[in-house]
Design a protein around this motif. Structure first.
Motif, PDB file in Angstrom:
ATOM      1  N   UNK A 382     -62.840  23.656   9.285  1.00 22.74           N
ATOM      2  CA  UNK A 382     -63.462  24.175   8.094  1.00 22.74           C
ATOM      3  C   UNK A 382     -64.232  25.345   8.641  1.00 22.74           C
ATOM      4  N   UNK A 383     -64.946  25.083   9.746  1.00 27.79           N
ATOM      5  CA  UNK A 383     -65.886  26.024  10.331  1.00 27.79           C
ATOM      6  C   UNK A 383     -65.128  27.388  10.779  1.00 27.79           C
ATOM      7  N   UNK A 384     -64.001  27.046  11.495  1.00 32.17           N
ATOM      8  CA  UNK A 384     -63.194  28.144  11.912  1.00 32.17           C
ATOM      9  C   UNK A 384     -62.652  28.834  10.750  1.00 32.17           C
ATOM     10  N   UNK A 385     -62.096  28.030   9.857  1.00 26.26           N
ATOM     11  CA  UNK A 385     -61.665  28.717   8.705  1.00 26.26           C
ATOM     12  C   UNK A 385     -62.645  29.849   8.187  1.00 26.26           C
ATOM     13  N   UNK A 386     -63.913  29.540   7.985  1.00 29.60           N
ATOM     14  CA  UNK A 386     -64.967  30.516   7.256  1.00 29.60           C
ATOM     15  C   UNK A 386     -65.336  31.300   8.581  1.00 29.60           C
ATOM     16  N   UNK A 387     -65.152  31.127   9.584  1.00 29.46           N
ATOM     17  CA  UNK A 387     -65.555  31.889  10.587  1.00 29.46           C
ATOM     18  C   UNK A 387     -67.033  31.920  11.138  1.00 29.46           C
ATOM     19  N   UNK A 388     -67.561  30.746  10.849  1.00 30.95           N
ATOM     20  CA  UNK A 388     -69.035  30.415  11.270  1.00 30.95           C
ATOM     21  C   UNK A 388     -69.124  29.400  12.361  1.00 30.95           C
ATOM     22  N   UNK A 389     -70.096  29.555  12.927  1.00 31.39           N
ATOM     23  CA  UNK A 389     -70.476  28.684  13.764  1.00 31.39           C
ATOM     24  C   UNK A 389     -70.512  27.118  13.581  1.00 31.39           C
TER      25      UNK A 389
END
Lengths: 761, 267
Positions: A382-389
């Motif tokens: 999910x974090x990767x999909x959002x591009x967040x740490x």
């Protein structure tokens, strides 16, 4: 009266050599296979070579005729014997005369003068089978068309549902993005170095003595008594050690701790009038003993642009043992999804089915590392999909904090250290400065580095149990803990002795725990690693308080005063003195006469209360993009343990848990050959424990926030030995993703899977 | 959904692997033959009966070869006799026969053994120990069951985990993969010969001082290997220690402390 507070003499301070270390390092500490009795005979077993079916014929005549063979028992012998046919070991028959339910099931036993002759005789038993259709995979087992493992009963072994809020509605709200994935863990085994072993003797009076290595000597005794039709008090089980149990030596499944060969050995010992000795091979251990279940999780999250998961749904499928269910299954594992974060809406369903796989049961933190891997992997995506740490993602969700109640049950949670663990591991690892999002435009060549992070909360080790224990003063003022609690090797014996010595103000050497003998110790349940810190440690603390009360009363009589005018020395000088006139004193030895002082403690469970142990980990990996080889270079891990009791023991349990986690993450799997149902992985070469050459740099630390009475009487410690296996599995998975931008959805994350994910295989 | 079945399956079709024990049994026969040939038929006691009844034959013999015929039954046996006089081949009859030769008297008690058994003498920890074993017996089982040297642990029983390591003429070897009958005439050192709880070696002392011991199943093997390696490499690096111990498994996973302890060993 309550236990004293810090500063402590011994609790969290003692740094001596482990009490059993000189004997263990010399090989003289008796492990299960080391018990040999005069005139013993030797048992060997024959294992099924089909996963499902019946025995068409079994010809044991050649085996029976072999010189040196004393007894051969076949399924038809059991079926035709009025007494034996009634014996059930849990839900297992003594030998499977009705049907075979898994490859490697014990189908015959031989006792001979010589172990090699017994083995040769087993090989001489000629068997033909009527094979029948079988089912292996978790999702297949509960399908309506699946072959029945225990006909006519359904294959369904357990179901569970956890529901909070309205996940279905939340999932479809505006601004919510859904992500769905399937995760599949691996069937794995404890892979102990020392396999099961025992020697059983039944004398002419029916007295049964068993010398073995078990985490559950009391329940072993009761199992033997039930099977043999004698009272449990006529059975003595002596087990100094569990030889590295990890759960494998604690339970045979279905609430039973004995295995059919042990019952067979007892029966044959009685008939032969001789002790019977048995040492499994490692291959037998892999086939006959327990396993951690393979579980499939289908996870869907609905999250907003900040990374807050507004809805979580999950469906889990697990394979129960052919005969019983298991806590490591989907039904046992799913609640691990909802103990770290308070998701506002969730629906979790678990369906487990009996399958023709192997006996399943507890393995180090049975229900946790695989759901920890699945959920943390998913949240990382999910974090990767959002591009967040990923830490930003964690902070966007509602992590449990001190004072929270369980949102599903409303139960009070004794202590919560998840945020502290996360903060500490971030500091130790430097994660925030090291982490960079995977750059898809960077070509994947050579060795690339990645870093991953994960949190996890588990129920193991957190909750007290209703138990009773006792401690008895000897004539010289020393004490013996009267609790049957085997030493699993992880430092439990030192922990128990430290608790008692601190509580009673004794030098460490004045407390003994000669445990593992059912004739001499009070049953406090199975020695199941971290749980024993609570259920044994608490009753030791309470028993010490009771003993101190009695000592003060006896000292008051001897000193002709009242207890309120006395001081109980806690500095190891072993005396009680008049507070106003310290020269008026009695030594503990002066209190050691008859009747002996026996302190007794009973732990009462606080109502509507639960406990958990929290962990956070950061893993760093090098991934060779040409070979798929993953090298874990560094692991940083922090656990919320309440209070350290045995310093070095805590440290070694953390590091050993990390290594076991890396084995689970990268290389351990046991799975039958799908076309035949036969086991192809029967050795350490097939299922490799992590080697010393694979040990990464490990930095561990602990959050200490001692729990208080009435939740704790062991100076505030949580059980800490099992949970270290949990967070490093997902942290390593997330590090691999960070390195190569590929998610591996099946454990273990082997080279071939990584190459395939990279499009290189 | 995949549901598989097999038809007409019998055990022989599934027995695709040669078990370690089958392997040893096969090798064992060969080894015994080799031992006989090499030793000039000195090391095997055979019996002509198939009975498993154990009867003791006590022979007081003197001289190189003596044949005595008893009144009723004839048995042929070849026995290894411990002591200074060497081997005696006897054809004996009756349960007890005493034969006196011209020069030397050697007394031994031998047991009528099952087929393919031998009386062997192993030098273990500097002591000659004689026993009778089935020729298939591994050295590890012989040490443990015949000599009660339980410090040598048997884990996998197929040469994978290193728990059963012993020193043979100073070289670490896996005793679960060695046939006892092959190792007469060698110097065997077990963990008991390296250090005991009251007299630990420097390797053992350093390991326990660094909390290198957990369950203890793997430790005797690690100590045996480490003792030999340290002797040859007294200043080994971390990487060298790791390479040296790559054949030892420790499921407790206490490698961090084990390495720390080994690197701190004082010569």
């Amino acid at each position: 009266m309550s236990l004293q507070g810090p500063p402590y003499r011994l609790v969290g301070q003692w740094a001596g050599v482990r009490l059993e270390a000189p004997a263990r390092i010399s090989g003289q500490f008796k492990l299960g296979a080391d018990w040999n009795l005069p005139n013993q005979a030797y048992l060997k077993v024959k294992l099924s070579t089909i996963p499902s079916g019946t025995i068409a014929s079994m010809d044991a005549s050649a085996a029976r005729a072999m010189p040196g063979v004393l007894a051969v028992v076949t399924p038809s012998d059991v079926q035709n014997n009025a007494a034996w046919s009634k014996i059930k070991v849990g839900t297992y028959p003594l030998l499977p005369y009705d049907r075979i339910r898994h490859a490697g099931e014990v189908i015959a036993a031989v006792v001979a003068e010589d172990p090699y002759v017994a083995e040769e005789a087993c090989q001489a038993i000629n068997v033909t089978y009527n094979p029948s259709p079988f089912v292996l995979a978790p999702e297949d087992a509960i399908a309506s068309s699946a072959p029945l493992v225990n006909p006519p009963a359904s294959n369904e072994s357990a179901t569970v549902t956890y529901k909070f809020g309205d996940a279905a509605t939340a999932m479809t709200q505006p601004g919510i993005t859904q992500l769905s994935s399937r995760y599949e863990s691996a069937l794995i085994q404890h892979n102990n170095i020392m396999p099961h072993a025992f020697t059983i003797s039944v004398d002419t009076t029916g007295r049964v003595e068993m010398y073995t290595a078990t985490q559950a000597s009391k329940t072993h005794a009761s199992d033997l008594a039930t099977a043999l039709g004698v009272s449990a008090s006529r059975v003595r089980v002596y087990s100094l050690s569990s030889d590295g149990g990890f759960g494998d030596k604690g339970d045979a499944g279905g609430g039973y701790t004995a295995f059919p060969p042990e019952i067979l050995a007892a029966i044959l010992s009685q008939q032969l009038g001789r002790p019977v000795h048995h040492r499994w091979t490692h291959e037998e251990n892999l086939l006959v003993s327990l396993h951690r279940s393979k579980v499939v999780f289908y996870i869907t999250t609905g999250y907003n642009s900040s990374g807050t998961v507004m809805a979580l749904t999950a469906q889990g499928y697990g394979t129960g043992s052919p005969y019983t269910s298991s806590s490591s299954n989907a039904s046992g594992a799913l609640n691990n999804f909802i103990w770290t974060y308070k998701f506002p809406n969730f629906t979790l369903n678990g369906n487990d089915g009996h399958a023709n796989t192997y006996r399943q049961g507890p393995m180090r933190n049975p229900a946790s590392p695989h759901p920890a891997w699945a959920l943390s992997s998913h949240l990382d995506m999910v974090a990767a999909a959002l591009g967040i740490n990923p830490v930003t993602m964690m902070q966007a969700n509602n992590m449990y904090t001190q004072g929270d109640k369980d949102q599903l049950t409303g139960y009070r949670i004794i202590s919560i250290g998840q945020p502290d663990c996360l903060n500490r591991v971030l500091t130790l690892s430097g994660f925030m400065s090291k982490w960079k999002a995977f750059n898809k435009s960077t070509p994947l060549t050579g060795v690339v580095h990645g870093i991953g992070i994960a949190n996890h909360a588990t129920g193991n080790g957190g909750t007290a149990a209703a138990e009773t224990g006792a401690i008895m003063m000897a004539a010289d003022g020393s004490f013996n803990i009267l609790i049957d609690n085997n030493s699993v090797g992880g430092g439990g014996r030192e922990r128990n002795i430290i608790i008692a010595a601190e509580a009673l103000g004794l030098p460490l050497g004045m407390v003994t725990m000669d445990n593992g003998d059912t004739d001499c110790g009070i049953d406090t349940g199975n020695t199941v690693g971290s749980g024993a810190t609570k259920h044994v440690g608490d009753v030791i603390g309470l028993a010490c308080l009771d003993a101190k009360s009695q000592m003060l009363a006896r000292a008051a009589t001897l000193l002709n005063t009242t207890t309120d005018k006395l001081t109980y020395a806690l500095d190891g000088t072993m005396q009680i003195y008049v507070t106003a006139t310290p020269t008026q004193s009695v030594t503990f030895a002066q209190l050691g006469g008859y009747p002996r002082i026996v302190g007794r403690g009973t732990m009462t469970l606080p109502p509507s209360t639960t406990g958990r142990v929290y962990n956070s980990a950061v893993s760093e990996v090098d991934v060779d993009t040409d070979t798929g080889l993953v090298t874990v270079t560094d692991v940083y891990q922090v656990e919320d343990i309440g209070q350290k009791i045995f310093n070095s023991g805590c440290d070694t349990q953390m590091k050993s848990g990390i290594l076991m986690a890396l084995g689970m993450a990268l290389q351990e799997e046991q799975w039958p050959d799908v076309p035949t149902g036969m086991q192809l992985m029967t050795s350490h070469l097939d299922i490799k424990n992590p080697l010393v050459t694979q040990m990464p740099n490990m930095v561990v630390d602990f959050i200490q926030n001692p729990e208080l009475p009435p939740d704790s009487y062991n100076f505030g410690a949580k059980g800490m030995g099992e949970p270290p296996i949990n967070p490093s599995v997902p942290a390593t998975a997330n590090a691999i993703y960070n390195a190569v931008g590929a998610r591996i959805y099946n454990l273990p994350m082997t080279c071939d899977k990584i190459l395939k994910a990279l499009g290189k295989a | 959904m995949t549901i598989m079945t097999t038809e007409g399956q019998d055990e022989s079709k599934n027995a695709s692997k040669v078990s370690r024990r089958n392997f040893v049994i096969g090798v064992g026969a060969g080894v015994v033959v080799a031992a006989i040939a090499g030793a000039g038929a000195e090391s095997l006691l055979t019996k002509s009966t198939s009975s498993t009844t154990t009867s003791t034959v006590t022979s007081t013999v003197a001289g190189p070869t003596t044949t005595v015929t008893g009144p009723t039954t004839t048995k042929t046996s070849t026995a290894t006799v411990t002591g200074p006089a060497s081997t005696v081949t006897s054809t004996v009859a009756g349960p007890t026969t005493t034969v006196t030769g011209p020069t030397t008297t050697v007394t031994s008690t031998s047991t009528v053994l099952p087929p393919s058994s031998s009386i062997i003498t192993l030098n273990v920890n500097g002591v000659n120990r004689t026993t009778n074993v089935d020729n298939r017996w591994s050295l590890a089982d012989t040490l443990r069951y015949k000599f009660n040297l339980i410090g040598t642990k048997v884990g996998c029983d197929r040469g994978e985990d290193g728990a059963c390591a012993v020193l043979v003429d100073g070289i670490p070897m896996l005793s679960c993969m060695m046939l006892a009958v092959e190792y007469q005439g060698h110097s065997i050192t077990t963990i008991e010969g390296i250090g005991t709880p009251g007299n630990l070696s420097n390797v053992q002392t350093s390991l326990i001082n660094n909390d290198g011991v957990q369950c203890g199943g793997c430790m005797p093997g690690i100590v045996v290997v480490a003792t030999a390696f340290h002797k040859a490499n007294p200043s080994a690096t971390d990487a060298q220690w790791r390479a040296a111990l790559a054949g030892n498994l420790c499921r407790c996973g206490n490698w961090a402390n084990i390495l720390q302890g080994l690197e701190a060993v004082k010569s």
